[in-house]
Scaffold this motif. Structure first.
Motif, PDB file in Angstrom:
ATOM      1  N   PHE A  66       0.677  -1.402   0.069  1.00 42.77           N
ATOM      2  CA  PHE A  66      -0.047   0.090  -0.124  1.00 42.77           C
ATOM      3  C   PHE A  66       0.820   1.395  -0.086  1.00 42.77           C
ATOM      4  O   PHE A  66       1.906   1.506   1.093  1.00 42.77           O
ATOM      5  N   ASP A  67       0.614   1.916  -0.987  1.00 41.62           N
ATOM      6  CA  ASP A  67       1.219   3.483  -1.021  1.00 41.62           C
ATOM      7  C   ASP A  67       0.659   4.505  -0.775  1.00 41.62           C
ATOM      8  O   ASP A  67       0.979   5.625  -0.952  1.00 41.62           O
ATOM      9  N   MET A  68      -0.695   4.358  -0.140  1.00 35.51           N
ATOM     10  CA  MET A  68      -1.768   5.613   0.123  1.00 35.51           C
ATOM     11  C   MET A  68      -2.295   6.212  -1.083  1.00 35.51           C
ATOM     12  O   MET A  68      -3.550   6.860  -0.902  1.00 35.51           O
ATOM     13  N   LEU A  69      -1.934   6.072  -2.323  1.00 34.29           N
ATOM     14  CA  LEU A  69      -2.403   6.476  -3.394  1.00 34.29           C
ATOM     15  C   LEU A  69      -3.197   5.582  -4.438  1.00 34.29           C
ATOM     16  O   LEU A  69      -4.193   5.754  -4.714  1.00 34.29           O
ATOM     17  N   GLU A 279       8.934   6.308   6.656  1.00 37.57           N
ATOM     18  CA  GLU A 279       8.617   5.174   5.691  1.00 37.57           C
ATOM     19  C   GLU A 279       7.173   5.213   5.136  1.00 37.57           C
ATOM     20  O   GLU A 279       6.727   5.306   4.117  1.00 37.57           O
ATOM     21  N   PHE A 281       4.778   8.267   5.583  1.00 34.97           N
ATOM     22  CA  PHE A 281       4.337   9.322   4.914  1.00 34.97           C
ATOM     23  C   PHE A 281       5.584  10.140   4.091  1.00 34.97           C
ATOM     24  O   PHE A 281       5.131  10.636   3.212  1.00 34.97           O
ATOM     25  N   GLY A 282       6.619   9.996   4.509  1.00 31.58           N
ATOM     26  CA  GLY A 282       7.791  10.474   3.362  1.00 31.58           C
ATOM     27  C   GLY A 282       8.051   9.504   2.194  1.00 31.58           C
ATOM     28  O   GLY A 282       8.266  10.191   1.238  1.00 31.58           O
ATOM     29  N   ASN A 283       7.926   8.303   2.515  1.00 28.42           N
ATOM     30  CA  ASN A 283       8.577   7.431   1.232  1.00 28.42           C
ATOM     31  C   ASN A 283       7.224   6.596   0.677  1.00 28.42           C
ATOM     32  O   ASN A 283       7.395   5.704  -0.192  1.00 28.42           O
ATOM     33  N   PHE A 284       6.058   7.081   1.128  1.00 31.06           N
ATOM     34  CA  PHE A 284       4.911   6.481   0.590  1.00 31.06           C
ATOM     35  C   PHE A 284       4.794   4.924   0.909  1.00 31.06           C
ATOM     36  O   PHE A 284       4.372   3.877  -0.336  1.00 31.06           O
ATOM     37  N   ARG A 285       5.367   4.289   1.844  1.00 32.34           N
ATOM     38  CA  ARG A 285       5.403   2.944   2.079  1.00 32.34           C
ATOM     39  C   ARG A 285       4.527   2.462   3.178  1.00 32.34           C
ATOM     40  O   ARG A 285       4.968   2.102   4.036  1.00 32.34           O
ATOM     41  N   TYR A 288       4.754  -1.133   4.229  1.00 32.09           N
ATOM     42  CA  TYR A 288       6.004  -1.559   4.879  1.00 32.09           C
ATOM     43  C   TYR A 288       5.850  -0.969   6.224  1.00 32.09           C
ATOM     44  O   TYR A 288       6.438  -1.647   7.362  1.00 32.09           O
TER      45      TYR A 288
ATOM     46  N   PRO B  76       3.202  14.684   4.258  1.00 31.56           N
ATOM     47  CA  PRO B  76       2.228  13.547   4.965  1.00 31.56           C
ATOM     48  C   PRO B  76       0.829  13.999   4.702  1.00 31.56           C
ATOM     49  O   PRO B  76       0.017  13.094   4.921  1.00 31.56           O
ATOM     50  N   ALA B  79      -0.766  13.245   1.238  1.00 29.23           N
ATOM     51  CA  ALA B  79      -0.607  12.011   1.129  1.00 29.23           C
ATOM     52  C   ALA B  79      -1.939  11.276   1.830  1.00 29.23           C
ATOM     53  O   ALA B  79      -2.783  10.425   1.469  1.00 29.23           O
ATOM     54  N   VAL B  82      -5.265  12.463   0.132  1.00 33.50           N
ATOM     55  CA  VAL B  82      -5.500  11.697  -1.007  1.00 33.50           C
ATOM     56  C   VAL B  82      -5.888  10.378  -0.719  1.00 33.50           C
ATOM     57  O   VAL B  82      -6.910   9.761  -1.253  1.00 33.50           O
ATOM     58  N   ALA B  83      -5.049   9.509   0.253  1.00 34.16           N
ATOM     59  CA  ALA B  83      -5.603   8.123   0.673  1.00 34.16           C
ATOM     60  C   ALA B  83      -6.833   8.117   1.179  1.00 34.16           C
ATOM     61  O   ALA B  83      -7.720   7.234   0.858  1.00 34.16           O
ATOM     62  N   TYR B  97       7.637  15.685  -6.527  1.00 30.10           N
ATOM     63  CA  TYR B  97       6.835  14.813  -6.329  1.00 30.10           C
ATOM     64  C   TYR B  97       5.860  14.542  -7.388  1.00 30.10           C
ATOM     65  O   TYR B  97       4.965  13.482  -7.357  1.00 30.10           O
ATOM     66  N   ARG B 104       0.480   7.704  -9.837  1.00 28.81           N
ATOM     67  CA  ARG B 104      -0.327   6.953  -9.058  1.00 28.81           C
ATOM     68  C   ARG B 104      -1.582   7.240  -9.300  1.00 28.81           C
ATOM     69  O   ARG B 104      -2.493   6.894  -8.503  1.00 28.81           O
ATOM     70  N   GLU B 391      14.325   9.824  -1.111  1.00 31.03           N
ATOM     71  CA  GLU B 391      15.170   9.066  -0.114  1.00 31.03           C
ATOM     72  C   GLU B 391      16.921   9.381  -0.583  1.00 31.03           C
ATOM     73  O   GLU B 391      17.600   9.631   0.218  1.00 31.03           O
TER      74      GLU B 391
END
Lengths: 319, 428
Positions: A66-69, A279, A281-285, A288, B76, B79, B82-83, B97, B104, B391
């Motif tokens: 899941f990547d939130m989007l 992980e 909120f910053g990296n969309f994981r 994970y 955050p 995101a 959107v989620a 971004y 996505r 990252e």
């Protein structure tokens, strides 16, 4: 409610009440307890909607990418495998967190106990002192205090200004990888208020006549503390240790504010929860991060279970 | 955290909600209520809200609510929104971004609105290209800017040293920095900030060497020796006392108020040209902008005109048409342009640039002149950073700190940087 109705509205309600009884025990139980459940409702909604529900969803998400989007896709145990085998940041975050737990909990409890012992003597204005000492715990988790802490321990902060009176040139405590974790430990120790209050309550439970008997037998103050206070206080110490350990594992705000969310310098303040947050909120994981969260749950559970298992050897219950 | 809705907007939003709930007509609500979100400080919010008010006076029946946050809190929140299928209609998007969000499916492709509703014909074509992902147009650039060195001219004058020019090399810059530190005119003051962990600086350095951070197909585009030489150059600056010590640099949190220049620790820092107005507002001494230094006297192409911020429209929006109207108004209405000034960068529309140029004050002119005067230092726009670039930026900063605090040699740091970024990109 039924009682009140019966008295105020008379026979009609009594009749209804008896009718309910004929319907069965369950209905009656419900009617008698309905106000209770009604008052519990906000908590029940909160518990199922905001705690249990999300927890179960996160358990599911921990097996997805899941990547939130986009919609989550099932990946099996891949996240857990990665945590165990191919994530150096997990190891570094875990080691920072364990260092924090191992240092902050004993120091904080010792400090809390010392202050509680000092306050336990019949002091004038005791409630005021209690409130003052408790205050940091109320404020401690807040953003403002973390910001204040940053100011105190910066290279030109108050701490170094004080040190300079003794001819010591202090480093920038919060931005040097060798010291930054200790400023966070210090911040945690400073928030000793809530274990202190519990210690205070525990000390009040110890019967005074034990001390009187001990001093008649010529036991020194230190011996009294060692032979009476400490053993009788072990249930409270145990409780505080468990609660504080869990809290320390979950610590987030101070590291987030003091490092500006980075966990820096060089990951020296990368707390486990901060890494988890990065992980997610910053990296969309989010998938994970959910797996990371469940690993934390398991680790906390292991620590707590271990505490309970060893407790029978050192915790004395007065029975 | 730094989340604020201005009181006026809050009241307007609240009043609208109240009146709409009284009407009990939810379809009406969704057609006429636009939500915006952006990152930035209070002055940006004031300007944005003024433009929204202006748009409202020209489009009666439209209610606009805006919210803004600091950069770190912004992503955050976006995101999460959107989620939660609760994304605002108009979203301020960053070059970093836009690929993540577009791929996505969070953003609405806008090419079908051009030129009927989006009239971007006098935009620099390269900047329209910059808003495209996989051939679709997802972001209208709100202004161009370029990476820049911010210089405290007063500190230079005190030390009796000339400010760097368009020709200054890194080597010369290192000497200048050491001299300022040595002059010791201010307490605990250094020549410049430690830029070894700054991605724009490193990218600029790579581009002057004919390399880049990332290729168009999302691979790493530099080698270990490039990075090692970079870290080595900064190690020498540190040794010579030209730049601030690592524990001072570690306090910098990518915000203007934590910059070593702003807090009075260094005479130079590195930023983007649109931030100049913000820096000047916080520093009493007169500041100026200069380019990043050249690696050799004849090297070029390190800089580029970067779309600083985009307005994107949410793919979830129920009022895409109206959102597009708003965006067009934002970048093409002369009155809006006057209000917005160059706070988000130099306007992309030539007509709006002319409108703004006539009204700029002295501080506002600096970034405009800077971006147009880059000369041979300006090169083409690199492709949008790939997934995982965020990252990569964190890794660069961490490794640069390890070198600065003496935990890694520059040579090992170069290898490690390449290894880690390769690993991150492979993970996706």
């Amino acid at each position: 409610m039924t009682n009140a109705m019966r008295t105020s509205a008379g026979a009609v309600t009594v009749e209804r009440y008896q009718g309910v009884r004929a319907d069965g025990r369950l209905r009656r139980l419900w009617n008698a307890n309905a106000p209770g459940y009604l008052f519990l409702l906000p908590w029940l909604i909160g518990f199922f909607g905001l705690t249990l529900g999300p927890a179960l969803i996160s358990l599911y998400l921990s097996f997805t990418d899941f990547d939130m989007l986009r919609a989550p896709g099932w990946v099996g145990a891949a996240n857990y495998v990665r945590i165990a085998t191919a994530d150096p940041k997990f190891a570094s975050a875990m080691s920072v967190t364990l260092t924090y737990v191992v240092l902050s909990v004993p120091f904080k409890l010792t400090f809390a106990l010392l202050v509680a012992l000092a306050l336990n003597r019949g002091l004038r204005g005791l409630p005021i002192y209690r409130a003052i000492f408790y205050l940091p715990s109320l404020l401690g988790g807040s953003v403002a205090i973390a910001v204040l802490w940053r100011q105190l321990f910066a290279s030109d902060g108050l701490v170094n200004a004080a040190l300079s009176h003794f001819g010591i040139v202090g480093p920038s405590w919060i931005s040097h990888p060798s010291y930054s974790i200790y400023t966070l430990v210090a911040l945690s120790v400073w928030q000793f208020g809530s274990p202190m209050i519990i210690f205070l309550a525990g000390l009040r439970q110890i019967p005074q006549d034990m001390y009187e008997a001990a001093s008649l037998d010529g036991a020194s103050k230190f011996r009294q503390f060692y032979k009476i206070t400490l053993p009788l206080l072990t249930p409270v110490i145990f409780f505080n240790a468990v609660v504080q350990t869990i809290d320390a594992f979950k610590a987030f705000t101070p590291a987030f504010i003091i490092s500006g969310g980075t966990g820096g310098p060089i990951n020296s303040t990368l707390f486990y929860t901060l890494y988890l947050y990065q992980e997610a909120f910053g990296n969309f994981r989010m998938g994970y991060a959910s797996a990371l969260a469940w690993i934390l749950v398991v680790i906390i559970a292991i620590f707590t279970a271990f505490s309970f298992l060893t407790s029978r050897y050192w915790v004395h219950y007065d029975d | 955290m730094s989340f604020r809705v201005s009181r006026r907007n809050f009241m307007a939003g609240g009043a609208t909600l109240l009146s709409l709930s009284a009407l009990g007509n939810s379809a009406f609500a969704q057609e006429n209520r636009l939500r915006l979100i952006w990152w930035g400080s209070q002055p940006r919010a004031d300007r944005t809200n003024k433009v929204s008010d202006l748009f409202k006076t020209k489009n009666s029946g439209v209610a606009i609510t805006g919210e803004f946050l600091g950069w770190a809190d912004y992503w955050p929140r976006l995101a999460t929104q959107v989620a939660g299928r609760n994304a605002p209609d108009v979203i301020q998007m960053d070059y970093r971004y836009i690929v993540e969000y577009a791929r996505r499916g969070a953003l609405a492709p806008l090419e079908s609105y051009m030129p009927s509703k989006l009239q971007l014909d006098d935009f620099d074509p390269a900047q329209i290209e910059g808003g495209k992902v996989d051939g679709h147009f997802y972001g209208v650039s709100l202004g161009a800017n370029s990476a820049a060195t911010v210089i405290n001219t007063v500190a230079f004058k005190e030390a009796g040293i000339d400010v760097p020019t368009n020709k200054t090399t890194w080597e010369e810059f290192g000497k200048i920095g050491a001299e300022i530190t040595k002059a010791g005119k201010r307490k605990g003051y250094f020549g410049f900030a430690d830029g070894s962990g700054g991605e724009p600086l490193f990218e600029n350095y790579l581009r002057q060497r004919g390399k880049a951070l990332y290729t168009t197909d999302s691979k790493i585009a530099f080698g270990a020796e490039d990075a090692s030489e970079w870290f080595d150059m900064w190690a020498k600056f540190r040794e010579a006392g030209a730049c601030v010590t690592p524990d001072i640099q570690a306090l910098y949190k990518d915000t203007i108020d934590t910059s070593p220049l702003t807090v009075g620790k260094a005479a130079c820092d590195y930023a983007h040209s649109n931030q100049f107005v913000g820096y000047q507002a916080m520093v009493k001494d007169k500041l100026m902008l200069s380019n990043y230094m050249r690696i050799k006297p004849d090297s070029k192409g390190g800089h580029y005109r970067k779309p600083s911020m985009f307005f994107s429209v949410s793919a979830q929006s129920k009022a895409i048409d109206q959102a597009v109207d708003y965006v067009n108004f934002f970048v093409k209405n002369p009155d809006a342009a006057k209000i917005l000034d160059v706070e988000r960068g130099i306007p992309e529309s030539k007509a709006m640039r002319d409108v703004v140029a006539g009204t700029l004050d002295e501080t506002g002119k600096v970034p405009l002149e800077y971006v147009s005067g880059l000369g041979d230092l300006a090169g083409p726009l690199p492709p949008p950073p790939p997934t995982g670039a965020g990252e990569g930026q964190v890794v660069l900063r961490t490794i640069s700190e390890q070198v600065a605090f003496g935990q890694l040699t520059p040579a090992d740091a170069g290898k490690q940087l390449v290894d880690e970024i390769t690993r991150i990109l492979a993970r996706g």
